[in-house]
Every structure is written in structure tokens, then in C-alpha cells.
Design a protein around this motif. Sequence first.
Motif, PDB file in Angstrom:
ATOM      1  N   TRP A  38      38.178  31.727  43.057  1.00 18.04           N
ATOM      2  CA  TRP A  38      36.905  32.078  43.670  1.00 18.04           C
ATOM      3  C   TRP A  38      35.932  30.905  43.646  1.00 18.04           C
ATOM      4  CZ3 TRP A  38      36.404  35.839  46.869  1.00 18.04           C
ATOM      5  CH2 TRP A  38      37.147  37.017  46.719  1.00 18.04           C
ATOM      6  N   TRP A  47      28.635  36.821  41.684  1.00 17.72           N
ATOM      7  CA  TRP A  47      29.684  37.556  40.961  1.00 17.72           C
ATOM      8  C   TRP A  47      30.282  38.678  41.812  1.00 17.72           C
ATOM      9  CZ3 TRP A  47      30.601  34.510  37.209  1.00 17.72           C
ATOM     10  CH2 TRP A  47      29.581  33.897  36.470  1.00 17.72           C
ATOM     11  N   GLU A  48      29.438  39.346  42.594  1.00 17.34           N
ATOM     12  CA  GLU A  48      29.911  40.492  43.371  1.00 17.34           C
ATOM     13  C   GLU A  48      30.869  40.084  44.481  1.00 17.34           C
ATOM     14  OE1 GLU A  48      29.366  43.593  42.310  1.00 17.34           O
ATOM     15  OE2 GLU A  48      28.419  42.485  40.666  1.00 17.34           O
ATOM     16  N   ALA A  49      30.870  38.802  44.856  1.00 19.12           N
ATOM     17  CA  ALA A  49      31.798  38.332  45.883  1.00 19.12           C
ATOM     18  C   ALA A  49      33.223  38.234  45.362  1.00 19.12           C
ATOM     19  CB  ALA A  49      31.341  36.974  46.405  1.00 19.12           C
ATOM     20  N   THR A  51      35.768  39.955  44.634  1.00 15.97           N
ATOM     21  CA  THR A  51      36.094  41.359  44.859  1.00 15.97           C
ATOM     22  C   THR A  51      37.400  41.833  44.229  1.00 15.97           C
ATOM     23  OG1 THR A  51      36.995  40.665  47.003  1.00 15.97           O
ATOM     24  CG2 THR A  51      34.744  41.532  46.976  1.00 15.97           C
ATOM     25  N   ASN A  52      38.312  40.917  43.870  1.00 19.46           N
ATOM     26  CA  ASN A  52      39.555  41.385  43.254  1.00 19.46           C
ATOM     27  C   ASN A  52      39.473  41.418  41.727  1.00 19.46           C
ATOM     28  OD1 ASN A  52      39.546  38.627  42.821  1.00 19.46           O
ATOM     29  ND2 ASN A  52      41.725  38.346  43.279  1.00 19.46           N
ATOM     30  N   LYS A  55      35.222  45.529  37.801  1.00 24.29           N
ATOM     31  CA  LYS A  55      33.772  45.525  37.628  1.00 24.29           C
ATOM     32  C   LYS A  55      33.376  45.135  36.216  1.00 24.29           C
ATOM     33  CE  LYS A  55      29.695  48.378  38.532  1.00 24.29           C
ATOM     34  NZ  LYS A  55      29.205  49.701  39.005  1.00 24.29           N
ATOM     35  N   ARG A  58      33.674  41.357  35.822  1.00 29.71           N
ATOM     36  CA  ARG A  58      32.570  40.678  36.484  1.00 29.71           C
ATOM     37  C   ARG A  58      31.306  40.767  35.637  1.00 29.71           C
ATOM     38  NH1 ARG A  58      32.296  43.334  42.187  1.00 29.71           N
ATOM     39  NH2 ARG A  58      33.987  44.664  41.450  1.00 29.71           N
TER      40      ARG A  58
END
Length: 377
Positions: A38, A47-49, A51-52, A55, A58
Amino acid sequence: MKFQPAKPSLFGETLESLTERAVADGYKAFRAKQVMEWLYKKRVDDWEAMTNLPKDFRAWLADNYIIYPARPVLDKRSDDVTQKMLMELGDKSLIETVLIRAPQKGVGQEDSRKTVCVSIQVGCAYGCKFCASGLAGFRRNLMAAEVVAQLMHICRREDAHTERAREEIASFDNIVFMGMGEPLANYETLVRTIRILNADWGLNFGARRITVSTSGLAPQIEKLAEEGVAVRLAISLHGATNEVRDQIMPVNKRYPLEKLLPAVKAFQQKHGRMLTLEFILIEEVNDSLEQARELAKIARDLHAHVNCIPYNTVEGLPWKRPSIRRQDAFVDVLRKARVSVTIRREKGHDINAACGQLRLKTEEALSAEGYTTSKKS
């Protein structure tokens, strides 16, 4: 002065160190590699990008790290092919990163060969008399994350303006540690940064496309030769005799040519690559034909390429650039001695591209307006 951020940046981690920390806190080892993808391949800044990633992982990252420890505050492009970013660090210090394009036939300017000059210190302690970097003094060493972040900001900027047609991850062709600061005076950061850039999980950037430029710290040159990283070496020589070098480069008092040149030769013999001797031409200081003849002797002995750079005027300093006629006469002596030489005509003068100039002018302007940046230690 050493700056301690509230949270470290992910750009200072290696795959091994991030894996170790994540596993210690109960997460799967492979998550660290996903994070690196990433960061370096997808260039995310949120952080929210990612996605794999689960939660909770992250959230763990956000609790323990920041992503970028530097942010661009000024982006200036010259009338030629030079672009300079001024970046602000977590302690409000300012550093510079320069992108230089070398136009090539058959391609547009944005697709030309690109070299990035990165900073490794805030200011400089070595006090070369012709350089703007040390005018405000030395403040601190950069951390590896702050160096890597400069390159990633350039990647993101270039990605937004060009198609990434090459298979390489990086959006540029060469990296030069030749911005603000003396790279070998921040040795551990330098080596860690090179390893991060070179790693296949990082920028996967070939060490042979990385150049370390030094004013002449002989012991560290010898140490770097043994690190196992096949970087290129450039010596900021700027004087072909001790008498001239002593006038403009205080480092020569400690490491005169009798100490410097054997260390450089040892590096060259270890790596077998052509060295570069940087030589800023300053009127009536080092631009004589006698200096050219002495420089030719050094270059031939070291099997080195000479890069002649007409002085880039710095406000507040007395030095001047030689006339074109004197520049050409100097270079002609080298060519007649069969020395590989180029002369780099002025680039970026209209954006204060000499090392440290843009930062210095910005700090002076902020001070005049009542704002402050971090103080010299």
C-alpha cells in the motif's frame, strides 16, 4: 538536537521490523507485506484506503504510526526543467527536494529522464563558504522516514501528471543525496534509507542508480565501501589543491586531499564504478587553468568523471560565476587531458535551486511576518 515525534512514520520501518512488531501484538506476519504494498506500490496516504486490511489492524496502525512525516508547503517550477518542493517536518523545520529533468529526443518533458536530489539534514554543519544550506546553521539530522517521504511525495506528484509507463515502481530514474546536508554525517540514516529504497518490498530501486555526494568525510567513505550497497559516489571537490580547498571548504582542514583521495580510490577499487568529481566553478577562486590542470591529474588517477557546475548565485554571499569564456577554457584543459567531463549550465536559478536557498528565503519571509520555525540547537 534530536527530534522525537509522537508517533514514528511507517516509511522508517523495514519489512522485518514491521513484521516483528505486528506479530508481537498478535497480528499475522503477512500483514506487514500488505502494508508495504500500500505504501510503495499504491502510494496511499490514508489508513482507510488499505482496504484488504482488517479494521482492527488498520486501527492498530493508526494508533502506532503516522504515514507521512513531511508535507509539501511549496512547489516551484523553474523556466527550464527543474522543480523544487519545500517540505515541512513534524517540528516545523523546512527541507528541500529537487526534481531535475534531462530532456531526451523523441519524448515529452514529463517523460524525460528524472533525477531527484534529496535532503538528509536540516541545514548543514560543514560550512562550505559558497553554499546556502549552512547559512542558517545546522539544526538536526533527518530520520530515514523523512528522507524516504521526500521521494514518495515526488512519486505521488509525478503519478498525477504522467502515465507510469515503466515497470519500475519509482516515478524517476536516479536518486542523489546531494540536497541539504552532508550524507555521510548522518551515516546510519543514509544506510537505512538506501536499504529501504533498494528492497523489493520498498521502492525496489537499484543501488547503482543512487549517488551519494560527500564533501569529503574520508573515514565514512571507507566505511560505506564495506556496506555491501553498490551505490555511486560523488565527491564535492571544488578545489584541486589544499590551498584552494581550504579557502572554501572547512572540511579540508580535517580531511585534506592526502587523506581524502586514498579513501576515494579505495571505494572505487572496491566497487569498480566510475566516480564523479563535482567542481563548482567560482570566479577568481578555483577557475584558473592551473586548477584545471591539477584537477585533470586527480581525475585521471581516480578514473573519475568531472562535473563542472558554474556557480549558482546565493544572495548574501560574495562569490560570482565565471564568464562563459573562462568556463569553456577550464573545461577545454580537462578535455585536452582526455578527462571525461561535462559542464552543467545553470538550472533552476529562477526558483533558488542552489541547495538551501529556497528554505532560507522562506524562513526569512516567515520570520518577517512574525512566524517561527524550529530554532538552531
